[in-house]
Scaffold this active site. Structure first.
Site, short mmCIF file in Angstrom:
data_model
loop_
_atom_site.label_atom_id
_atom_site.label_comp_id
_atom_site.label_asym_id
_atom_site.label_seq_id
_atom_site.Cartn_x
_atom_site.Cartn_y
_atom_site.Cartn_z
N HIS A 149 0.85 -1.19 0.00
CA HIS A 149 0.00 0.00 0.00
C HIS A 149 0.89 1.25 0.00
O HIS A 149 2.04 1.19 0.46
CB HIS A 149 -0.89 -0.05 1.25
N ARG A 151 1.37 3.63 1.95
CA ARG A 151 2.01 4.05 3.20
C ARG A 151 2.98 3.00 3.75
O ARG A 151 3.47 3.14 4.86
CB ARG A 151 0.95 4.41 4.24
N LYS A 152 3.28 1.98 2.98
CA LYS A 152 4.20 0.94 3.44
C LYS A 152 5.64 1.27 3.05
O LYS A 152 5.90 2.19 2.27
CB LYS A 152 3.81 -0.42 2.85
N VAL A 153 6.59 0.47 3.55
CA VAL A 153 8.01 0.68 3.30
C VAL A 153 8.32 0.64 1.81
O VAL A 153 9.06 1.47 1.30
CB VAL A 153 8.84 -0.38 4.06
#
Length: 180
Positions: A149, A151-153
């Protein structure tokens, strides 16, 4: 297509030697759903999930017709407290979803020790690149899941992945991701 297979190979290579099988899916929630489906979680089963989390683990359990059983977290790590697992286990408990909250690895060895015989699914949605005792998150349990997603790393705009060192399980996951 080939880009997805290349992405699966690259993630797998970064998760250790031997590299696990990596199966890309549409998002992290679907990764959890397919991980549960692939091991036969269904109506009447119970799955222990952390009480503090994004709702996806509980939703994935409910979508399988199973019952999420909430376990409290350790306030220092925000991960489920393995010491509480044995008190929650019943004859219907089939699995535990342990989340690597905020990239902090869950103590998967302690979870496995507290729950012998249960399926352990490591939700590493926010932990790609994190490790516990030198072992990458996602491969601490029998199977792990990731989210890509925004907002992930690492992001692909959306997407998820299930990883496992079990070749038969990986084949089942590939079948399930293509509508069974």
């Amino acid at each position: 297509g080939e880009r997805v297979r290349e992405f699966e190979r690259e993630v797998a290579l970064r998760l250790g030697d031997p590299a696990p099988e990596a199966v890309a899916v549409s998002n992290g929630t679907v990764a959890l759903e397919l991980a549960l489906a692939a091991v036969g979680i269904g109506p009447g089963d119970e799955v222990i999930v952390p009480a503090v989390s994004w709702p996806s683990p509980g939703h994935a359990v409910i979508l399988r017709g199973a019952v999420p059983v909430l376990v409290d977290i350790d306030p220092h790590t925000w991960n489920l407290d393995p010491a509480q697992l044995s008190a929650l286990r019943t004859s219907r408990t089939r699995a535990v979803i342990a989340i690597d909250q905020f990239g902090v690895p869950a103590d998967i060895p302690a979870v496995r020790a507290a729950c012998p015989g249960l399926t352990v699914i490591e939700d590493s949605a926010s932990a790609l690149g994190s490790s516990l005792h030198g072992v990458p998150c996602g491969v601490l349990g029998e199977r792990g899941t990731f989210s890509f997603h925004p907002r992930k790393v690492i992001t692909t705009g959306e997407g998820g992945m299930v990883v496992t060192r079990d070749g038969a399980l990986a084949r089942r996951l590939r079948t399930l991701r293509n509508h069974g």
